[in-house]
Design a protein around this motif. Structure first.
Motif, mmCIF file in Angstrom:
data_model
loop_
_atom_site.group_PDB
_atom_site.id
_atom_site.type_symbol
_atom_site.label_atom_id
_atom_site.label_comp_id
_atom_site.label_asym_id
_atom_site.label_seq_id
_atom_site.Cartn_x
_atom_site.Cartn_y
_atom_site.Cartn_z
ATOM 1 N N LEU A 55 2.950 35.035 -10.673
ATOM 2 C CA LEU A 55 2.330 33.721 -10.630
ATOM 3 C C LEU A 55 3.007 32.801 -11.634
ATOM 4 N N GLY A 56 3.416 31.626 -11.201
ATOM 5 C CA GLY A 56 4.054 30.675 -12.106
ATOM 6 C C GLY A 56 4.477 29.412 -11.384
ATOM 7 N N VAL A 57 5.040 28.493 -12.143
ATOM 8 C CA VAL A 57 5.538 27.252 -11.570
ATOM 9 C C VAL A 57 6.845 27.540 -10.846
ATOM 10 N N ASP A 58 6.983 27.040 -9.632
ATOM 11 C CA ASP A 58 8.220 27.183 -8.869
ATOM 12 C C ASP A 58 9.244 26.223 -9.461
ATOM 13 N N LEU A 59 10.199 26.760 -10.198
ATOM 14 C CA LEU A 59 11.134 25.928 -10.955
ATOM 15 C C LEU A 59 11.968 24.964 -10.110
ATOM 16 N N THR B 30 3.503 20.652 -19.265
ATOM 17 C CA THR B 30 2.253 21.123 -19.850
ATOM 18 C C THR B 30 1.147 21.151 -18.808
ATOM 19 N N GLU B 31 1.084 20.127 -17.969
ATOM 20 C CA GLU B 31 0.077 20.063 -16.914
ATOM 21 C C GLU B 31 0.285 21.190 -15.899
ATOM 22 N N ALA B 32 1.519 21.398 -15.481
ATOM 23 C CA ALA B 32 1.812 22.461 -14.512
ATOM 24 C C ALA B 32 1.460 23.826 -15.089
ATOM 25 N N ASP B 33 1.825 24.084 -16.315
ATOM 26 C CA ASP B 33 1.496 25.363 -16.955
ATOM 27 C C ASP B 33 -0.017 25.539 -17.082
ATOM 28 N N ALA B 34 -0.725 24.449 -17.367
ATOM 29 C CA ALA B 34 -2.185 24.525 -17.498
ATOM 30 C C ALA B 34 -2.827 24.917 -16.173
ATOM 31 N N TYR B 35 -2.341 24.350 -15.070
ATOM 32 C CA TYR B 35 -2.875 24.718 -13.759
ATOM 33 C C TYR B 35 -2.626 26.194 -13.457
ATOM 34 N N VAL B 36 -1.445 26.670 -13.787
ATOM 35 C CA VAL B 36 -1.125 28.081 -13.565
ATOM 36 C C VAL B 36 -2.068 28.965 -14.381
ATOM 37 N N GLU B 37 -2.304 28.606 -15.629
ATOM 38 C CA GLU B 37 -3.182 29.416 -16.476
ATOM 39 C C GLU B 37 -4.631 29.377 -15.984
ATOM 40 N N GLU B 38 -5.080 28.224 -15.471
ATOM 41 C CA GLU B 38 -6.428 28.143 -14.900
ATOM 42 C C GLU B 38 -6.553 29.054 -13.683
ATOM 43 N N LEU B 39 -5.540 29.052 -12.835
ATOM 44 C CA LEU B 39 -5.543 29.914 -11.660
ATOM 45 C C LEU B 39 -5.492 31.377 -12.074
ATOM 46 N N ARG B 40 -4.654 31.698 -13.057
ATOM 47 C CA ARG B 40 -4.553 33.078 -13.552
ATOM 48 C C ARG B 40 -5.911 33.557 -14.068
ATOM 49 N N ALA C 38 12.860 19.074 -9.066
ATOM 50 C CA ALA C 38 13.214 18.085 -8.043
ATOM 51 C C ALA C 38 12.863 16.684 -8.510
ATOM 52 N N ARG C 39 13.610 15.733 -8.013
ATOM 53 C CA ARG C 39 13.382 14.335 -8.395
ATOM 54 C C ARG C 39 12.519 13.592 -7.375
ATOM 55 N N CYS C 40 11.686 14.315 -6.662
ATOM 56 C CA CYS C 40 10.810 13.667 -5.698
ATOM 57 C C CYS C 40 9.432 13.449 -6.335
ATOM 58 N N PRO C 41 8.622 12.554 -5.788
ATOM 59 C CA PRO C 41 7.357 12.193 -6.421
ATOM 60 C C PRO C 41 6.213 13.190 -6.229
ATOM 61 N N VAL C 42 6.458 14.311 -5.555
ATOM 62 C CA VAL C 42 5.376 15.286 -5.353
ATOM 63 C C VAL C 42 5.270 16.216 -6.558
ATOM 64 N N ARG C 43 4.112 16.782 -6.707
ATOM 65 C CA ARG C 43 3.899 17.735 -7.808
ATOM 66 C C ARG C 43 4.660 19.028 -7.529
ATOM 67 N N PRO C 44 4.990 19.751 -8.567
ATOM 68 C CA PRO C 44 5.683 21.031 -8.355
ATOM 69 C C PRO C 44 4.769 22.034 -7.645
ATOM 70 N N LEU C 45 5.379 22.977 -6.960
ATOM 71 C CA LEU C 45 4.628 24.035 -6.290
ATOM 72 C C LEU C 45 4.302 25.139 -7.284
ATOM 73 N N ILE C 46 3.215 25.831 -7.031
ATOM 74 C CA ILE C 46 2.856 27.013 -7.806
ATOM 75 C C ILE C 46 3.237 28.218 -6.956
ATOM 76 N N THR D 11 11.156 23.330 -7.394
ATOM 77 C CA THR D 11 10.361 22.156 -7.036
ATOM 78 C C THR D 11 9.972 21.361 -8.273
ATOM 79 N N PHE D 12 9.839 22.037 -9.402
ATOM 80 C CA PHE D 12 9.512 21.335 -10.640
ATOM 81 C C PHE D 12 10.667 20.433 -11.064
#
Length: 67
Positions: free
Chosen positions: A28-32, A5-15, A37-45, A34-35
């Motif tokens: 434009l969208g969430v890079d699936l 939900t947070e990742a989608d919200a950021y994408v919509e704000e950017l859009r 991935a099991r690493c502690p970084v946020r997904p890429l847009i 990276t989303f």
């Protein structure tokens, strides 16, 4: 774990911010990968590809915002 939900919200704000300048990035969208991935970084847009006119409009909007 990442919050979809947070990742989608950021994408919509950017859009919406881009649309305010007349710019549309169709892919434009969430890079699936990276989303998921099991690493502690946020997904890429993923901004995706754009044509020359869109690139010019994006450059102009960024320059206008920096002024």
């Amino acid at each position: 774990m990442h919050n979809p939900t947070e990742a989608d919200a950021y994408v919509e704000e950017l859009r919406a911010a881009l649309a305010a300048h007349g710019i549309t990035l169709p892919s434009l969208g969430v890079d699936l990968p990276t989303f998921a991935a099991r690493c502690p970084v946020r997904p890429l847009i993923a901004l995706g590809n754009c044509n020359l006119l869109t690139a010019r409009a994006l450059t102009a909007a960024l320059r206008e915002g920096a002024a």
